[in-house]
Design an enzyme around this catalytic site. Sequence first.
Site, mmCIF file in Angstrom:
data_model
loop_
_atom_site.group_PDB
_atom_site.id
_atom_site.type_symbol
_atom_site.label_atom_id
_atom_site.label_comp_id
_atom_site.label_asym_id
_atom_site.label_seq_id
_atom_site.Cartn_x
_atom_site.Cartn_y
_atom_site.Cartn_z
ATOM 1 N N LYS A 203 19.062 -54.685 34.838
ATOM 2 C CA LYS A 203 18.373 -53.573 35.505
ATOM 3 C C LYS A 203 18.717 -52.412 34.733
ATOM 4 O O LYS A 203 20.090 -51.798 34.549
ATOM 5 C CB LYS A 203 18.775 -52.933 36.912
ATOM 6 C CG LYS A 203 17.993 -51.368 37.703
ATOM 7 C CD LYS A 203 18.023 -51.600 38.513
ATOM 8 C CE LYS A 203 18.189 -50.074 39.421
ATOM 9 N NZ LYS A 203 18.620 -49.755 40.235
ATOM 10 N N GLY B 41 18.381 -42.790 46.866
ATOM 11 C CA GLY B 41 19.233 -42.719 48.394
ATOM 12 C C GLY B 41 18.299 -41.979 49.068
ATOM 13 O O GLY B 41 18.804 -41.957 50.228
ATOM 14 N N ALA C 280 13.682 -47.679 44.399
ATOM 15 C CA ALA C 280 14.161 -46.253 44.713
ATOM 16 C C ALA C 280 13.480 -45.404 45.405
ATOM 17 O O ALA C 280 12.504 -44.962 45.330
ATOM 18 C CB ALA C 280 14.979 -45.666 43.577
ATOM 19 N N GLY C 281 14.324 -44.994 46.827
ATOM 20 C CA GLY C 281 12.851 -44.200 47.083
ATOM 21 C C GLY C 281 12.611 -44.573 48.448
ATOM 22 O O GLY C 281 12.289 -44.019 49.491
ATOM 23 N N ASN D 46 17.894 -50.474 48.907
ATOM 24 C CA ASN D 46 19.656 -50.076 49.408
ATOM 25 C C ASN D 46 19.817 -49.764 50.540
ATOM 26 O O ASN D 46 19.859 -50.340 51.555
ATOM 27 C CB ASN D 46 20.458 -50.550 47.854
ATOM 28 C CG ASN D 46 21.354 -50.899 47.821
ATOM 29 O OD1 ASN D 46 21.918 -51.103 47.168
ATOM 30 N ND2 ASN D 46 22.019 -50.401 49.580
ATOM 31 N N THR D 47 18.897 -48.283 50.686
ATOM 32 C CA THR D 47 20.663 -47.465 50.999
ATOM 33 C C THR D 47 18.922 -47.495 52.842
ATOM 34 O O THR D 47 19.746 -47.390 53.339
ATOM 35 C CB THR D 47 19.616 -45.818 49.944
ATOM 36 O OG1 THR D 47 21.071 -45.897 49.183
ATOM 37 C CG2 THR D 47 20.395 -44.993 51.059
#
Lengths: 64, 256
Positions: free
Chosen positions: B96, B157, B183-184, B205-206
Amino acid sequence: MKFNGKEILLEKDVILSEFLKTMGYDASVIAVEINYEIIPKAEYDKTLIHNSDTMEVVNFVGGG
Amino acid sequence: MNTDKLIIGKKEFNSRFILGSGKFSLEMTKTVIENAEIEMATLALRRANNAGSENILNYIPKGITLLPNTSGARNAQEAVRIARLAREIGCGDFVKVEVIHDSKYLLPDNYETAKATEMLAKENFIVMPYMYPDLNAARDMVNAGAAAIMPLGAPIGSNKGLLTKDFIKILIDEISLPIIVDAGIGRPSQACEAMEMGCSAVMANTAVATAKNVALMARAFKLAIEAGRSAYLAGLGRVLDYKAEASSPLTDFLQD
């Protein structure tokens, strides 16, 4: 030599695989770069490292 | 049998949930992966300063495709250096590409990302560039040899969701590679929405790592992504503006 960004003294030239073993690394989960060149794992037993070298040892950590 | 496969490079995946492995303890990593039933997880590369300490690879079940990221890279050259080192560890050709030199918003540099994508694709990496969802830049990624496109939904995040929704939809409509929102994404409902609109997969992830119960949240994301994919394949029902249509037959005997 410069090892992972820190100056350490290498009193004599050492075989890379022995150096890694002394430092406690498991060669199967790391990658090694000497003077910005990647050393293939198959070369660890034949590569001699010198006090003038810059060396990086990296491994995987969690990350997105 | 599931015939709806996600194909990246030449590899087939049944799961459309890609998990970022950051922010978890090593023990939790394994639990989260099992609950999420993922087949691909991202990893980062870092100086190995604690020789002999536990390695994350021991906590990722066999069979999971590893997707090293190039986080920390500020330009194409650094991304290429990280990718080469990651491949040398011996966990495959996926990467990535992530090139960021803005520490406040962590927004990707599409130009440097395209350059890194081109260099790595030529070295037979399976390249998945993380990018700001811009159609022209996405076309550059395609021409550079990308295997999938990973547009951001919101800053890394942030858990803000699909702020770039309309631009991601343009990528889905115009780019023939898998579009994977990365992301996001903060809630399972947002992951579901991304899948409903035709994204090929979602990475998170976050959102999982900052939940109160991470194992349960991993499960929730898995189910939401599956629901969204089924809804996309089913084709959403039509919308009526300013009128209604009865779902029940009207009880005609009351009319007489």
